[in-house]
Scaffold this motif. Structure first.
Motif, PDB file in Angstrom:
ATOM      1  N   ARG A   9      -1.703 -25.631  25.643  1.00  0.00           N
ATOM      2  CA  ARG A   9      -1.346 -25.274  27.019  1.00  0.00           C
ATOM      3  C   ARG A   9      -0.507 -24.006  26.995  1.00  0.00           C
ATOM      4  O   ARG A   9       0.219 -23.751  26.039  1.00  0.00           O
ATOM      5  CB  ARG A   9      -0.528 -26.375  27.700  1.00  0.00           C
ATOM      6  N   MET A  10      -0.576 -23.227  28.034  1.00  0.00           N
ATOM      7  CA  MET A  10       0.318 -22.095  28.221  1.00  0.00           C
ATOM      8  C   MET A  10       1.113 -22.299  29.497  1.00  0.00           C
ATOM      9  O   MET A  10       0.536 -22.584  30.551  1.00  0.00           O
ATOM     10  CB  MET A  10      -0.445 -20.779  28.311  1.00  0.00           C
ATOM     11  N   LEU A  11       2.411 -22.200  29.404  1.00  0.00           N
ATOM     12  CA  LEU A  11       3.270 -22.285  30.577  1.00  0.00           C
ATOM     13  C   LEU A  11       3.443 -20.891  31.149  1.00  0.00           C
ATOM     14  O   LEU A  11       3.747 -19.939  30.428  1.00  0.00           O
ATOM     15  CB  LEU A  11       4.624 -22.888  30.190  1.00  0.00           C
ATOM     16  N   TYR A  12       3.241 -20.786  32.445  1.00  0.00           N
ATOM     17  CA  TYR A  12       3.376 -19.509  33.155  1.00  0.00           C
ATOM     18  C   TYR A  12       4.522 -19.619  34.145  1.00  0.00           C
ATOM     19  O   TYR A  12       4.550 -20.532  34.977  1.00  0.00           O
ATOM     20  CB  TYR A  12       2.079 -19.165  33.879  1.00  0.00           C
ATOM     21  N   LEU A  13       5.477 -18.707  34.060  1.00  0.00           N
ATOM     22  CA  LEU A  13       6.665 -18.705  34.913  1.00  0.00           C
ATOM     23  C   LEU A  13       6.701 -17.445  35.753  1.00  0.00           C
ATOM     24  O   LEU A  13       6.580 -16.335  35.218  1.00  0.00           O
ATOM     25  CB  LEU A  13       7.924 -18.783  34.033  1.00  0.00           C
ATOM     26  N   ASP A  14       6.850 -17.612  37.061  1.00  0.00           N
ATOM     27  CA  ASP A  14       7.067 -16.488  37.981  1.00  0.00           C
ATOM     28  C   ASP A  14       8.422 -16.706  38.632  1.00  0.00           C
ATOM     29  O   ASP A  14       8.579 -17.572  39.501  1.00  0.00           O
ATOM     30  CB  ASP A  14       5.958 -16.433  39.030  1.00  0.00           C
ATOM     31  N   THR A  15       9.416 -15.946  38.204  1.00  0.00           N
ATOM     32  CA  THR A  15      10.781 -16.206  38.677  1.00  0.00           C
ATOM     33  C   THR A  15      10.964 -15.833  40.149  1.00  0.00           C
ATOM     34  O   THR A  15      11.736 -16.475  40.858  1.00  0.00           O
ATOM     35  CB  THR A  15      11.806 -15.426  37.832  1.00  0.00           C
ATOM     36  N   MET A  16      10.273 -14.822  40.618  1.00  0.00           N
ATOM     37  CA  MET A  16      10.502 -14.371  41.997  1.00  0.00           C
ATOM     38  C   MET A  16       9.939 -15.347  43.020  1.00  0.00           C
ATOM     39  O   MET A  16      10.445 -15.438  44.136  1.00  0.00           O
ATOM     40  CB  MET A  16       9.905 -12.974  42.199  1.00  0.00           C
ATOM     41  N   SER A  17       8.901 -16.086  42.658  1.00  0.00           N
ATOM     42  CA  SER A  17       8.368 -17.104  43.574  1.00  0.00           C
ATOM     43  C   SER A  17       8.855 -18.498  43.196  1.00  0.00           C
ATOM     44  O   SER A  17       8.498 -19.471  43.859  1.00  0.00           O
ATOM     45  CB  SER A  17       6.832 -17.076  43.570  1.00  0.00           C
ATOM     46  N   ALA A  18       9.658 -18.577  42.132  1.00  0.00           N
ATOM     47  CA  ALA A  18      10.177 -19.863  41.643  1.00  0.00           C
ATOM     48  C   ALA A  18       9.047 -20.863  41.409  1.00  0.00           C
ATOM     49  O   ALA A  18       9.119 -22.020  41.810  1.00  0.00           O
ATOM     50  CB  ALA A  18      11.213 -20.444  42.609  1.00  0.00           C
ATOM     51  N   THR A  19       8.002 -20.399  40.725  1.00  0.00           N
ATOM     52  CA  THR A  19       6.865 -21.265  40.424  1.00  0.00           C
ATOM     53  C   THR A  19       6.625 -21.331  38.924  1.00  0.00           C
ATOM     54  O   THR A  19       6.824 -20.353  38.194  1.00  0.00           O
ATOM     55  CB  THR A  19       5.577 -20.781  41.111  1.00  0.00           C
ATOM     56  N   VAL A  20       6.181 -22.508  38.479  1.00  0.00           N
ATOM     57  CA  VAL A  20       5.815 -22.736  37.088  1.00  0.00           C
ATOM     58  C   VAL A  20       4.453 -23.420  37.090  1.00  0.00           C
ATOM     59  O   VAL A  20       4.227 -24.363  37.850  1.00  0.00           O
ATOM     60  CB  VAL A  20       6.844 -23.626  36.366  1.00  0.00           C
ATOM     61  N   ALA A  21       3.555 -22.957  36.244  1.00  0.00           N
ATOM     62  CA  ALA A  21       2.233 -23.569  36.122  1.00  0.00           C
ATOM     63  C   ALA A  21       1.873 -23.649  34.644  1.00  0.00           C
ATOM     64  O   ALA A  21       2.389 -22.890  33.823  1.00  0.00           O
ATOM     65  CB  ALA A  21       1.188 -22.758  36.878  1.00  0.00           C
TER      66      ALA A  21
END
Length: 263
Positions: free
Chosen positions: A241-253
């Motif tokens: 799995r790869m965790l993807y973090l977008d700090t500006m939208s506060a989302t993790v997938a």
């Protein structure tokens, strides 16, 4: 989710001092005394003592990892301190590996820190990385990333991989010969995610586009957690799995990964 077998055999009984130091680890389900003894026996190499390596090294030392290798050929600069929290203003001009060793010794004198003040290349990578159970790829350039991945794939060493870009990040675990709880599993390496490095003309750096310092702390801590899970066999690691973090939208997938088909 993938449950992997513990990577490291446990060290001997914890000392009274260790029991006090790790008192908040010992009650955690899936960790406990046996896991703490595995951490004390572990040999983990962190390549890069910068934005990702700084928090990763701090948390691995605080977790009680017995031997930490630090690979870095650079010196501490003022521009580093916005995100490279392992280092201090007083350490400007000091080799990063030496700065890391000093700081980690202050955190836990029982941790053995091995410094490698060099740049990994084809001539030394196998010798340097081959002495460790686990490698953290905390570098910021593509040639070294692929060198780490290819060398560890050859040696059968797992790699915790992290990458940051401005305000976004990715984290995963690669291992060419993973040992699952129920048996062996197909290996996955960086080349299954990105078969070849991108065109050098497309490369960007933190100097050119910037990077959010606090995000480096988030990602380095995630990398340390994956390393702890690999060593101890606790939880489900980010292998496959790869965790993807977008700090500006506060989302993790998380995105599933699988071995690349060649036929």
């Amino acid at each position: 989710m993938v449950r992997l077998a513990p990577l490291v055999e446990p060290a001997g009984a914890l000392s009274a001092s260790d029991r006090e130091r790790f008192a908040r680890h010992l009650p955690i389900p899936g960790l406990g005394e046996l896991a703490q003894r595995r951490l004390r026996a572990a040999r983990i190499c962190v390549v890069g003592a910068g934005g990702l390596g700084s928090p990763a090294l701090l948390y691995l030392a605080a977790a009680g990892v017995g031997t930490l290798g630090v690979v870095d050929a650079d010196v501490v600069e003022l521009v580093n301190l916005q995100r490279q929290v392992l280092h201090t203003t007083g350490g400007i001009g000091t080799p990063k590996a030496a700065s890391a060793a000093r700081r980690l010794a202050e955190l836990d004198p029982a941790v053995r820190v091995v410094t490698h003040e060099l740049r990994l290349d084809e001539g030394n990578a196998r010798e340097v990385l081959g002495g460790y159970d686990l490698v953290l790829d905390a570098v910021d350039n593509y040639p070294t990333r692929y060198l780490i991945s290819d060398t560890c794939a050859e040696l059968g060493i797992p790699v915790v991989w992290g990458a940051v870009m401005v305000t976004r990040a990715q984290v995963s675990v690669f291992w060419s010969t993973p040992r699952g709880v129920g048996g062996t599993l197909p290996g996955i390496t960086l080349r299954d995610l990105h078969p070849e490095p991108p065109d050098p003309a497309t490369w960007v750096t933190a100097a050119g586009v910037g990077v959010l310092g606090s995000m480096c702390g988030q990602v380095g801590a995630l990398m340390a957690t994956e390393a702890i899970k690999l060593v101890t066999g606790a939880g489900d690691v980010l292998f496959g799995r790869m965790l993807y973090l977008d700090t500006m939208s506060a989302t993790v997938a998380t995105v599933p990964l699988s071995p690349r088909r060649t036929t």
